[in-house]
Structures are given as structure tokens and as C-alpha cells.
Design a protein around this motif. Sequence first.
Motif, PDB file in Angstrom:
ATOM      1  N   ALA A 145      97.525   8.687 -36.794  1.00  0.00           N
ATOM      2  CA  ALA A 145      97.433   7.331 -36.032  1.00  0.00           C
ATOM      3  C   ALA A 145      95.829   6.568 -35.922  1.00  0.00           C
ATOM      4  O   ALA A 145      95.594   8.426 -35.799  1.00  0.00           O
ATOM      5  CB  ALA A 145      98.090   6.834 -35.125  1.00  0.00           C
ATOM      6  N   ARG A 146      95.064   6.126 -36.349  1.00  0.00           N
ATOM      7  CA  ARG A 146      93.393   6.596 -35.622  1.00  0.00           C
ATOM      8  C   ARG A 146      92.862   6.177 -34.511  1.00  0.00           C
ATOM      9  O   ARG A 146      93.841   5.952 -33.503  1.00  0.00           O
ATOM     10  CB  ARG A 146      92.662   4.686 -36.364  1.00  0.00           C
ATOM     11  N   ARG A 147      92.532   7.251 -34.145  1.00  0.00           N
ATOM     12  CA  ARG A 147      92.315   7.499 -32.405  1.00  0.00           C
ATOM     13  C   ARG A 147      91.046   7.940 -32.675  1.00  0.00           C
ATOM     14  O   ARG A 147      90.293   9.227 -33.566  1.00  0.00           O
ATOM     15  CB  ARG A 147      92.977   8.949 -31.757  1.00  0.00           C
ATOM     16  N   LEU A 175      91.830   9.236 -38.579  1.00  0.00           N
ATOM     17  CA  LEU A 175      92.897   9.147 -38.123  1.00  0.00           C
ATOM     18  C   LEU A 175      93.551  11.101 -38.313  1.00  0.00           C
ATOM     19  O   LEU A 175      93.223  12.253 -38.549  1.00  0.00           O
ATOM     20  CB  LEU A 175      93.588   9.404 -40.284  1.00  0.00           C
ATOM     21  N   GLU A 220     106.554   8.685 -32.424  1.00  0.00           N
ATOM     22  CA  GLU A 220     105.280   8.068 -31.794  1.00  0.00           C
ATOM     23  C   GLU A 220     104.760   7.474 -33.207  1.00  0.00           C
ATOM     24  O   GLU A 220     104.258   5.890 -32.185  1.00  0.00           O
ATOM     25  CB  GLU A 220     104.205   9.119 -31.828  1.00  0.00           C
ATOM     26  N   ALA A 221     105.131   7.108 -34.112  1.00  0.00           N
ATOM     27  CA  ALA A 221     104.642   6.395 -35.000  1.00  0.00           C
ATOM     28  C   ALA A 221     105.143   5.369 -34.889  1.00  0.00           C
ATOM     29  O   ALA A 221     105.012   4.052 -35.035  1.00  0.00           O
ATOM     30  CB  ALA A 221     104.721   6.763 -36.379  1.00  0.00           C
ATOM     31  N   LEU A 256     104.362   2.902 -31.804  1.00  0.00           N
ATOM     32  CA  LEU A 256     103.412   2.504 -31.912  1.00  0.00           C
ATOM     33  C   LEU A 256     103.280   1.011 -33.050  1.00  0.00           C
ATOM     34  O   LEU A 256     103.034   0.358 -32.367  1.00  0.00           O
ATOM     35  CB  LEU A 256     101.958   3.035 -32.505  1.00  0.00           C
ATOM     36  N   GLN A 277     102.922  -2.657 -31.347  1.00  0.00           N
ATOM     37  CA  GLN A 277     101.906  -3.834 -32.096  1.00  0.00           C
ATOM     38  C   GLN A 277     103.007  -4.806 -32.659  1.00  0.00           C
ATOM     39  O   GLN A 277     102.184  -5.887 -32.713  1.00  0.00           O
ATOM     40  CB  GLN A 277     101.266  -2.805 -33.288  1.00  0.00           C
ATOM     41  N   TYR A 297      96.169  -4.625 -36.834  1.00  0.00           N
ATOM     42  CA  TYR A 297      96.715  -3.693 -37.160  1.00  0.00           C
ATOM     43  C   TYR A 297      97.453  -2.931 -38.828  1.00  0.00           C
ATOM     44  O   TYR A 297      97.907  -4.375 -39.244  1.00  0.00           O
ATOM     45  CB  TYR A 297      98.138  -3.577 -35.592  1.00  0.00           C
ATOM     46  N   VAL A 353      99.427  -0.983 -41.419  1.00  0.00           N
ATOM     47  CA  VAL A 353      99.731   0.613 -41.691  1.00  0.00           C
ATOM     48  C   VAL A 353      99.912  -0.139 -42.790  1.00  0.00           C
ATOM     49  O   VAL A 353     100.585  -0.525 -43.744  1.00  0.00           O
ATOM     50  CB  VAL A 353     101.531   0.158 -40.577  1.00  0.00           C
ATOM     51  N   ASP A 407      95.295   1.715 -39.471  1.00  0.00           N
ATOM     52  CA  ASP A 407      95.431   2.105 -38.138  1.00  0.00           C
ATOM     53  C   ASP A 407      96.783   2.486 -37.736  1.00  0.00           C
ATOM     54  O   ASP A 407      96.423   3.761 -37.057  1.00  0.00           O
ATOM     55  CB  ASP A 407      95.741   0.592 -37.192  1.00  0.00           C
ATOM     56  N   LEU A 408      97.171   3.005 -38.980  1.00  0.00           N
ATOM     57  CA  LEU A 408      98.803   3.428 -39.224  1.00  0.00           C
ATOM     58  C   LEU A 408      98.590   4.254 -39.973  1.00  0.00           C
ATOM     59  O   LEU A 408      99.333   3.117 -41.327  1.00  0.00           O
ATOM     60  CB  LEU A 408     100.079   3.570 -38.082  1.00  0.00           C
TER      61      LEU A 408
END
Length: 697
Positions: free
Chosen positions: A67-69, A73, A80-81, A84, A88, A423, A425, A439-440
Motif C-alpha cells: 500500500a502507498r504510504r 509502496l 490489511e489489504a 483498506l 475505500q 483509489y 488497486v 494506491d494498493l
Amino acid sequence: MQSQCPFCSVQCKMEIEQSMQPEDPYKRPRYTVNGLPNAASEGRLCVKGMHAYQHALSSERLAYPMARRNGVLERISWEEAHELITAQIRSSQENYGLDSVGLYGGGSLTNESAYLLGKFTRVALRSRYIDYNGRFCMSAAASAGNKAFGIDRGLTNSLADIEAAGCIMLAGTNIAECQPTLMPYFTRAKENGAYIIAIDPRQTGTTEFADLHLKVKPGMDAALANAMLRVIFDEGLTDPSFIADRTNGIEELKAHVAAIDLEETAELCGVPLADIRKAASAFGRASAAMVFTARGVEQQTDGYMAVRNFINLALVTGNAGKPGAGYGAVTGQGNGQGGREHGQKADQLPGYRSIEDPDHRAYIAGIWGVEPESLPGKGVSAYEMMEKVHEGEIRTLLVMGSNPIVSNPNADFVEEGLKKLDYLVVADMFLSETARLADLVLPVTSYLENEGTLTNLEGRVLLREASRAPHGEARHDWRILSDLAEQLGSGSKFSYASVEDIFEELRIASRGGVADYYGITYERLRREEGIYWPCPSTDHPGAARLFEERFAHPDGRAVLLPVPNHLPPEQTDSSYPLYLTTGRTMTHYLTGVQTRRSAGLAARDIESYAELHPKTARRLGLQAGELLRLASRRGEIVVRCRITASIREDTVFVPMHWGDSQCVNKLTNPALDPTCRMPGFKVCAVHVEPLLKVRQA
Ligand SMILES: Nc1nc2c(c(=O)[nH]1)N[C@H]1C(S)=C(S)[C@@H](COP(=O)(O)OP(=O)(O)OC[C@H]3O[C@@H](n4cnc5c(=O)[nH]c(N)nc54)[C@H](O)[C@@H]3O)O[C@H]1N2
Ligand SMILES: Nc1nc2c(c(=O)[nH]1)N[C@H]1C(S)=C(S)[C@@H](COP(=O)(O)OP(=O)(O)OC[C@H]3O[C@@H](n4cnc5c(=O)[nH]c(N)nc54)[C@H](O)[C@@H]3O)O[C@H]1N2
Ligand code: SF4
Ligand SMILES: [Mo]
């Protein structure tokens, strides 16, 4: 291990052997790849299939979700994925409506994953926005087949029929480089006396093999077919009893063809009239003849109509439903055929059903256990989805099995749109150009790891078994979708224990549809190797040759259609004086994400290039091997110059396999065919100049 090639529509079977080399100081395994006997490929493999294991085993494979933070990435867990993505989707749909979330699929996905992608969008998301890369590939031929014959199955005959043809027309198809393992079918036909005609603005491995090459001006195939029809009618080469018994629309077609001016049309398509006569006459006189089209004819803003005109040629000469006689659209992607049958398309439900037909909606809703009214309506085509992204109507997008910023026309616009998303993915094996913007990112399994069925270019369903454990934490596409559906509260409708469970549901969902898979089971596929659809019952052998007795329209007749001459929407002028056409080379596959990561393939073609005629190059002051700048009204790229007399003087060719500054789709025109929404990838107007305008003496 045994597998099936992940690339083109032939779906060659292979055996990959791993051996340790004791003398190797690094103890790296060596691999040997051999073709396995299989009805379509007959044991052959091409250079891409032989090297495919290299990308599947590459150290660049994505091994965990990210995930982008803070702009970077970073590794996260699957839990977590899921959290998220679910959060979203929920917030997007609450704030902006159900249609604010879109899905974008691909023709490399198995039938099971493609089916689930459609179901996920309609049931778990209840969004109308789903489409896939096959829009850029098969949509013109698919609409033409549906409207002319009442069914869209790429080849209407089996491959084995080819050798019985007396004449074969290869229109805008480069089989020698794009489906190389099929060439022996054509060689055998030629040995049996077949006359081969190739239509292409360039000389290719395929045109070299042909007896006659019509070097058509890009985009002028419909006109060329009109001229051939005129010759066929004038010389009395039609089959009046076939036309009377098996087709509708002859009077309108006849009147249209009678008004075609041969000299003018020959001029328009840039082909000598004598060659047009020769081609039409050979085709019309053959006792059995076949026409094949591929993307050269189809990726045009009149792609649907152009294909209809080649189908007209086959129909007026009575060439359908017999050995050596018929029409074929040479399907592109590994599952280009199955991928377009079970619901990844904006207007489609499984079994080639229509999302707009109340009976079809009711049938599928019954199988999915939902109310018909809860199914959304039809969405829009792939490029139009990118327009919706730009407009902010689609705010969250999941891409599975495609690299849209390299494969869409007008690529800069598409990239700009994707950057605007709330977002993005991307589920992929690699950090593709599109995944880099995400973003993911979700890691998926490769062809060696993922079991499922794929339908080859003949409409033959094949089972590809898994032969390796998933790489790292990568998961199967179908499992990603089922898990997400569960998180979104639709788990009871997506509780599959295995991929075969999904196929069992697909069989029933397709039952009674045009693409009927009901009679096909994993057990049969293991026993019988491959089964053609339609296959309505478990004791049905599958339909190898279509239209022997009747076409698939309710009255059993095929439809003839007058096709006007059409000029590409963008013409050359003094600022953009050359035509650009695009396509493929033997060693790379589509946007190159996989083949550029295969050392044995990358080494053969390390970068992109533009093919120019020697006279054109001289006029522009270009030398072989130097870098040139190509610009269109939409963007520019820099590639290396290749000089070859094999291309038309007014045309430049650039392959599609590279991204970033070599991405040819920065130049292409997003104008769409009005019927099938195919972009005109094969013609736009460009300007070419040396990158370094001032040379040292
Ligand atoms: N090596 C390789 N093989 C592949 C693929 C790959 O990427 N690489 N991709 C697979 C996929 S998804 C597909 S769709 C197929 C595509 O298979 P093809 O359609 O055969 O491939 P293309 O190179 O796109 O186009 C075919 C030919 O059309 C010509 N052409 C360009 N403009 C025109 C025109 O206006 N009229 C005519 N008549 N011809 C024109 C091009 O010069 C080219 O030689 O290949 C599949 N196989
Ligand atoms: N100018 C121009 N543009 C074209 C064309 C042309 O001829 N000229 N041809 C068009 C055609 S015919 C096509 S088919 C499109 C193709 O366009 P794309 O779909 O963008 O092409 P691919 O390179 O196949 O992208 C597939 C992506 O999915 C990943 N992938 C492969 N297998 C799987 C899988 O099983 N699951 C998941 N989740 N991911 C996977 C790959 O790593 C890759 O990143 O391009 C079109 N664009
Ligand atoms: S790319 Fe196509 S022809 Fe080549 S090995 Fe793979 S399936 Fe066969
Ligand atoms: Mo394609």
C-alpha cells in the motif's frame, strides 16, 4: 512440470523440466522446455512459450501486497489489504453512489476469474462499470460475428479445416509472428495447392509466405473488400443458391456493390487494380475458401463494418460450414475467446447473455440468488471508462489483468485520469506501468501456479492445471475476488472451495446461452483434452465446425450488409504527413510486462523502434539506428529508426510492447468505432524527425 503457454490464443501445451547443474558454482537450476502433443499446437512451441517460465520465476515477481504510504509502496498483510480496499469501496459508494467503483479486467484471466469478475461487479459492488482489455482486441470481430452469423466464435471452423481450403485470404493478420505455431496448417494448405492472399501495409513473415500481397493503405480494408466484391459480382463468381437459401440482404448488397467504382476504390486503398482483380478472382473461383481477419482490419474506427465486408466476401461465394470454407477472426489473448463470453464486458452476462434482456437478467439473477432488479444496467467500453475516470464519475478502480496506461489509446490522457482517482488497486504479477501508480497492489499467481480453463481461438475449452505452489504470498485472481466479496458482505454468494466449484456454477450460468459450456466438465477436459463450445450436454461432443446446416440467427440465415468506403478520421496533412500503424513483433507480448522480464526474449528486442521506408528516411534525413522523435496531435515518443523497404512509403510502424517514453499509445487516436467502441489503433497521422537535429560533421 506440465503447463500451457500464458500468451496467445493458440494455448500450446508444454513440459518444463528443471535440472540442477552440479558444475554450476551458483547451483542455479536450468530449465528445458518442450512442446507437448495438443490438438491445436501439435506439440509445437514458439520462442515466447519456450521462455515464459523466465518471467514466472523472475525475482521481480510481486510477493506480497503493498500500500502507498507517504508516496511509497510498502509491504502490508493480506488482512490489511482487505481492510483498506473494503473501507475505500464502502466510503466511495456511500459518498458517490454504487457506480463510483469500477472494475477493469483482461483476456489473460481464466474463464473462472473472468466469470467471477463480472459477478463480483454486479453482485458484490452492484456497479455498472466493468469492461476489459478485450474491447481493444476482439470487439469489432465479436460484433460482426454476432450480427452476421448470430454467434461470436473466433474461428467458425476447426484449425484442421484449413488444409482443405483452395484459397485463403489473410487480412490484417500476421500469423507468422503472432500465432507462429499455427503456420504449419497454412503450409499444408499451400502444399495442397491453396492460393494465399495477404493484406497488410507492411511485408511480414505472413505476407512473405503468401502468393499475393496487397499492400493496403492503413484503414482502407473495407474499401478493398468492396472492390473485390465488385469483381466477384462482375465475373459471376457468386454462389446464387447458397445466397438464396442461407442469407438475407442480397438485393441491398448487390445494389451497393454495383455502384462501386473500381479505379477510384483501388486508388483509395493504394493497391493496384490488377492485384485486386487477381485476389478476387482466385477467391471467387476456389472450390472452398477461407477468410481470416485480425487486428489490422479490426482495430479501426470502421473495424466492425470492415469485418462485415470480409464476411460478405465469404457469404456471397458460399464459403461457410464446409471443410476449407469459412470465416475466422484470429483471437489474440490466451483467453481472448472465453474472456469475452462470461460477463467481463460492459453489457454482458455469462454464456454471452445480454444484461439488457429481461429474460437473461432473470435467469442469471436466479443462479446468483439475487433479485433481477438488483443487477445494474450496462456500463461503458474500456476507453470510455477512462473518460469516466477523468470526469470523476469513477473514483475507485480495480484493475485485474491489464496495463491500461500502456494499452489504451491516448495514453497520456489515461495516465492523467488514473492519477486523479481517489483509489487505484492493481492485481498483477509485476509492478507494471499501471501498478506503479496504484494506491494498493495485490500479487497474483502466474500461469504455472493458477489452475483454470481457457478457451483457445477455435472455441476449444482447455484445462490448465497448476504445476507449482504460488510465488510468495501471491493469490489466485478468483480467490482475491471471493475474499473481497466476503469482506463486503456477499460471502454466501462467493463461497467456493476450489476453482472447479466456480466452473460448475459457470456451466449452469452459461446453459442455454449462445456460449453454452453446460456439457463441459473438468473430468471431461482431463479425459478428452479439449472440448469445443457450444456443448449443451455432457454427452455432446462439442461443435468443431459451425454453420453446416444453419447460422445461429433464429431464421437460420446469415446477414449480408452493404459497407460504405470509409476514411480514417485523422488524415495526414503538412504538420503530420505520415500514417502511423502499430502492432507486434514475434518476441514480445502486448505491453511487454511479462516478456520484457524474460531475459531470453528481452535480449532479442531490447527496445522499441520505428520502421520507415528508405525513401521516407532519406527525405527526413534519418539514418538506421539513430533515435527519432515521433509526434502526433496527442503526444510524442522517442524510438530507434529501422529502415526497410518492406513498408509503404507513406506509413511508419511502431510495436506496442514498450511503455514510458517508448509507449506508442501516447500517439494513437482515441476515436472509437460507433458500433463496437474499438479505438482506431491502426491509423493516425504523425510527424517524424531526428532526435538530434544538428549532427556533428
Ligand atoms: N508475438 C506476439 N504475438 C501475439 C501478441 C503479441 O503481443 N506478440 N498478442 C496477441 C494478441 S492479444 C493479439 S490481439 C494478436 C494480434 O495479432 P495480429 O492482428 O496478427 O497482430 P498485429 O501486429 O497487431 O496486426 C497484424 C498486422 O496488421 C497490419 N496492419 C496495420 N494496419 C493495417 C491496416 O490498416 N490494414 C491491414 N489489412 N493490416 C494492417 C500490421 O502491419 C500487422 O502486420 O496477437 C496475439 N499474439
Ligand atoms: N497501439 C496499440 N495498442 C494496442 C494494441 C495494438 O495493436 N496497438 N492492441 C490491443 C490489444 S489487441 C490488446 S489485447 C491490449 C492488451 O493490453 P493489456 O491488457 O494492457 O496488455 P498486457 O500486457 O497483457 O497486460 C496484462 C497485465 O496483466 C498481468 N497479468 C498477466 N496474467 C495475469 C493474470 O492471470 N492475472 C492478473 N491479475 N494479471 C495478469 C500482466 O503482468 C500485465 O501487467 O492492448 C491493446 N492496445
Ligand atoms: S505465444 Fe502462442 S504460439 Fe507461442 S507458444 Fe505461446 S501459445 Fe503457442
Ligand atoms: Mo489482443
